[in-house]
Design a protein around this motif. Structure first.
Motif, short mmCIF file in Angstrom:
data_model
loop_
_atom_site.label_atom_id
_atom_site.label_comp_id
_atom_site.label_asym_id
_atom_site.label_seq_id
_atom_site.Cartn_x
_atom_site.Cartn_y
_atom_site.Cartn_z
N SER A 1 23.87 -1.39 -26.79
CA SER A 1 24.13 -2.80 -27.03
C SER A 1 22.90 -3.60 -26.61
O SER A 1 22.14 -3.20 -25.75
CB SER A 1 25.35 -3.28 -26.25
N SER A 2 22.72 -4.74 -27.26
CA SER A 2 21.62 -5.63 -26.95
C SER A 2 22.14 -7.05 -27.07
O SER A 2 22.93 -7.34 -27.98
CB SER A 2 20.46 -5.40 -27.91
N PRO A 3 21.75 -7.95 -26.18
CA PRO A 3 22.23 -9.33 -26.28
C PRO A 3 21.99 -9.89 -27.68
O PRO A 3 20.90 -9.79 -28.23
CB PRO A 3 21.39 -10.07 -25.23
N GLY A 4 23.04 -10.46 -28.25
CA GLY A 4 22.93 -11.05 -29.58
C GLY A 4 23.07 -10.07 -30.71
O GLY A 4 23.07 -10.47 -31.88
N ALA B 1 12.04 -5.63 -28.67
CA ALA B 1 13.32 -6.03 -28.09
C ALA B 1 14.05 -7.10 -28.90
O ALA B 1 15.29 -7.04 -29.01
CB ALA B 1 13.13 -6.49 -26.64
N PRO B 2 13.39 -8.09 -29.49
CA PRO B 2 14.13 -9.08 -30.26
C PRO B 2 14.91 -8.51 -31.44
O PRO B 2 15.84 -9.14 -31.93
CB PRO B 2 13.03 -10.05 -30.76
N PHE B 3 14.56 -7.30 -31.86
CA PHE B 3 15.21 -6.68 -33.00
C PHE B 3 16.18 -5.57 -32.58
O PHE B 3 16.62 -4.77 -33.40
CB PHE B 3 14.16 -6.15 -33.96
N GLY B 4 16.47 -5.51 -31.28
CA GLY B 4 17.43 -4.54 -30.78
C GLY B 4 16.87 -3.18 -30.48
O GLY B 4 17.63 -2.25 -30.17
N ALA B 5 15.56 -3.01 -30.54
CA ALA B 5 14.93 -1.73 -30.19
C ALA B 5 14.74 -1.71 -28.68
O ALA B 5 13.67 -2.04 -28.18
CB ALA B 5 13.62 -1.55 -30.92
N ALA C 1 21.70 -7.28 -11.64
CA ALA C 1 21.17 -7.01 -12.97
C ALA C 1 20.29 -8.18 -13.39
O ALA C 1 20.70 -9.33 -13.28
CB ALA C 1 22.30 -6.82 -13.98
N THR C 2 19.10 -7.89 -13.82
CA THR C 2 18.18 -8.95 -14.23
C THR C 2 17.88 -8.82 -15.71
O THR C 2 17.59 -7.72 -16.20
CB THR C 2 16.86 -8.87 -13.44
N GLN C 3 18.00 -9.91 -16.42
CA GLN C 3 17.67 -9.95 -17.84
C GLN C 3 16.68 -11.08 -18.05
O GLN C 3 17.03 -12.25 -17.92
CB GLN C 3 18.93 -10.19 -18.69
N PRO C 4 15.42 -10.77 -18.31
CA PRO C 4 14.44 -11.85 -18.45
C PRO C 4 14.79 -12.78 -19.59
O PRO C 4 15.29 -12.34 -20.63
CB PRO C 4 13.13 -11.09 -18.70
N ASP C 5 14.53 -14.06 -19.37
CA ASP C 5 14.81 -15.04 -20.42
C ASP C 5 13.91 -14.83 -21.63
O ASP C 5 14.33 -15.02 -22.77
CB ASP C 5 14.62 -16.45 -19.85
N ARG C 6 12.66 -14.41 -21.37
CA ARG C 6 11.71 -14.13 -22.45
C ARG C 6 11.01 -12.80 -22.15
O ARG C 6 10.75 -12.47 -20.99
CB ARG C 6 10.68 -15.24 -22.55
N ALA D 1 25.86 -13.92 -26.33
CA ALA D 1 24.53 -14.15 -25.79
C ALA D 1 23.48 -14.00 -26.90
O ALA D 1 23.64 -13.20 -27.82
CB ALA D 1 24.25 -13.17 -24.67
N ARG D 2 22.42 -14.77 -26.79
CA ARG D 2 21.37 -14.66 -27.79
C ARG D 2 20.51 -13.44 -27.52
O ARG D 2 20.43 -12.93 -26.41
CB ARG D 2 20.51 -15.93 -27.83
N ARG D 3 19.86 -12.99 -28.56
CA ARG D 3 18.99 -11.83 -28.44
C ARG D 3 17.75 -12.19 -27.60
O ARG D 3 17.40 -13.36 -27.49
CB ARG D 3 18.56 -11.34 -29.82
N PRO D 4 17.09 -11.18 -27.02
CA PRO D 4 15.86 -11.46 -26.26
C PRO D 4 14.82 -12.10 -27.18
O PRO D 4 14.69 -11.73 -28.35
CB PRO D 4 15.40 -10.08 -25.78
N LEU D 5 14.08 -13.04 -26.62
CA LEU D 5 13.05 -13.72 -27.39
C LEU D 5 11.69 -13.51 -26.74
O LEU D 5 11.59 -13.37 -25.52
CB LEU D 5 13.33 -15.23 -27.47
N PRO D 6 10.63 -13.51 -27.55
CA PRO D 6 9.28 -13.36 -26.99
C PRO D 6 8.84 -14.62 -26.26
O PRO D 6 9.22 -15.74 -26.62
CB PRO D 6 8.41 -13.10 -28.22
#
Length: 554
Positions: A73-76, A307-311, A293-298, A2-7
């Motif tokens: 763990s974080s997506p991506g 979040a995009p950097f795994g924090a 479980a909900t994971q926002p697309d952005r 999965a890709r990492r979260p994006l802004p």
């Protein structure tokens, strides 16, 4: 993978997240004072000018902190990975949370020179950093905080007059639900248990309650709330003349300080304050598929910068502050270990505590890593529980069967920046200003405190409060905590005798208020601090915090 979260790209932020398309890093710049502004704002926080533009920077930076994530763990992003903070050369007040590439974590050192490298993911160019070709031969001085710890006190506002609203309020009752891990009990049920006990402890009935207050209020998910004031009122039918709930307050126990203001202002006589968590049951239900479980697309708001950097955890932020404290003052993991050992020793005497088994320094140091420098025992214990406290007007408190716990002073002022990565770098953000504010509202001093209940979501939180409140000087915690004697039950400053959140359980600060009431009433049993007459309670956890000084009615 999965890709990492994006802004989420907006009119205000798109320039930043797409600037890497031509390989150039860009920030907002104030045309009035030339300050770089990050995150983007409609006004300059330094000169308050409104003439803002976008400017290119060289893309060179200094590594001012980092943590090696082992647990989350974080997506991506699969652990281990590095979460870092860097300062921008053109304006070191600007920090970016980012990732480091091009070297092993073991090669990282604070003060390392870095250069930006962009990674494109869909329509976003993420600014990552790698070591620059040229590195200094000697360690460099890291950019200071603005304001630095030594400047905080000068920025605190003095009281407006001699009258103190705190002296019109008292704490008259406290109660707790059952506490444990994965209890499988609905959160509102836990809330009702705690509230009924607190009201009875105060010598009141529910019909005598005319105020309700909670943190964080309705709409908070992931096991950190129960539905707020509305849910409890619907269950009990209290019909309050005043009510309050929300996150933008004086930390997790901000509901208690808000209630003090309400009774001092005559809006209520007896306010029932409560805090409920059910994180372990919520997590279990997610694992079993019983809760979606909900994971926002952005991601938006503050999360887009981290979040995009795994924090993805408060641990990632505070671990980097711990690294800076280590670097600046020579603090070590053993320094933090004495806090964990002290809390476990207190929990051993508390039948309610979740973890009561003995803990040694070897156990602490050899525990599995979470995110450097934190190991397992640096982190508090997720649990299911509810804690309630009754705040009463002093004249009404005198009519109740138990002696009230009186309020000497509170500290609430915001001085530091609120964004975790832009704020104080050596201590937990949002403790230095609030602590300094407290001491302007009382003639008592740190030496007058008999027992300290200090927020310990992580060991570093507790260390930060010890220094901020003046129990030792800034940067002196290594010596003050060495051996653990000063913070033991029979020490100079007994800290969290019930086990704190590190061993009793993560009750988000309200458990600290309850223990303060218990100690000042002399009801602590085997863990009672002899002669306890004053107690300081400090809660926060990287949020705007609050601190209160309480005293027995003697």
């Amino acid at each position: 993978m999965a890709r990492r979260p994006l802004p989420l790209l907006t009119d205000e932020t798109e320039f930043f997240w797409t600037s890497g398309a031509d390989g150039r890093l860009r920030f907002q710049r104030c045309e009035g004072c030339s300050a770089l502004i990050h995150p983007p704002q409609p006004v300059c926080r330094y000169c308050r000018g409104h003439a803002l533009t976008v400017t290119e920077v060289a893309g060179t930076a200094t590594l001012v902190s980092f943590t090696v994530n082992e647990r989350f763990s974080s997506p991506g992003l699969e652990p281990p990975y590095v979460v870092a903070r860097v300062t921008i050369d053109e304006d070191p007040r600007v920090r970016l949370t980012t990732g480091i590439i091009g070297c092993e974590p073991s090669e990282l050192r604070l003060g390392m020179r870095l250069e930006v490298v962009f990674e494109q993911v869909e329509d976003v160019w993420l600014p990552l950093f790698r070591p620059g070709a040229e590195q200094p031969d000697e360690p460099v001085a890291l950019p200071p905080d603005h304001p630095g710890p030594e400047r905080i006190r000068a920025l605190v506002r003095p009281p407006l007059g001699a009258e103190r609203f705190e002296h019109k309020a008292a704490l008259t009752g406290t109660g707790a639900s059952r506490i444990g891990r994965r209890l499988g009990v609905p959160p509102l049920t836990l809330t009702v248990e705690a509230c009924e006990k607190a009201v009875a402890d105060a010598g009141l009935t529910l019909d005598g309650i005319d105020g309700l207050a909670t943190y964080p209020g309705a709409g908070v998910t992931a096991g950190f709330g129960e539905g707020g004031v509305n849910a409890l009122e619907n269950a009990l039918g209290i019909r309050p003349t005043w009510h309050n709930g929300g996150m933008e307050t004086f930390g997790p126990t901000g509901s208690v300080i808000a209630a003090m203001l309400a009774v001092a202002g005559g809006l209520a006589r007896h306010v029932l304050c409560f805090r409920t968590v059910w994180e372990t049951t919520h997590t279990q239900q997610l694992r079993e598929g019983r809760r979606p479980a909900t994971q926002p697309d952005r991601v938006t708001d503050g999360a887009q910068w981290t979040a995009p950097f795994g924090a993805v955890s408060a641990a990632h932020a505070l671990a980097q502050n711990a690294q800076r404290h280590f670097h600046a003052y020579g603090t070590t993991r053993e320094t933090l270990g004495w806090i964990a050992l002290n809390q476990r020793a207190g929990a051993a005497l508390n039948p309610e505590a979740i973890y009561r088994e003995p803990l040694t320094m070897d156990d602490y140091l050899s525990a599995r890593p979470i995110t450097s420098p934190f190991g397992l025992y640096d982190c508090d214990v997720p649990c299911d529980a509810s804690i309630a406290v009754v705040v009463s007007a002093v004249d009404a408190a005198r009519e109740l069967p138990k002696p009230p716990v009186l309020v000497e002073a509170v500290g609430t002022q915001l001085v530091e920046r609120l964004e975790w990565d832009q704020s104080t770098s050596t201590h937990e953000p949002q403790v230095l200003g609030q602590a300094a504010h407290l001491w302007t509202r009382t003639e008592l001093r740190p030496a007058d405190v008999d027992v300290a209940l200090l927020y310990d979501g992580f060991t570093m939180n507790c260390l930060s409060w010890i220094e901020a409140l003046g129990f030792c000087g800034i940067g002196e915690a290594k010596d003050f905590l060495d051996g653990g004697k000063n913070i033991a039950r029979d020490g100079l400053l007994p800290v969290n005798p019930h086990g704190g959140q590190l061993s009793h359980g993560r009750t988000h600060g309200m458990g600290l208020v309850r223990e303060a009431i218990t100690q000042l009433r002399g009801e602590g049993g085997a863990r009672q601090i002899g002669g306890a007459r004053t107690a300081v309670v400090a809660t926060g956890g990287l949020t705007p915090s609050g601190v209160m000084l309480l005293r027995a009615d003697v």
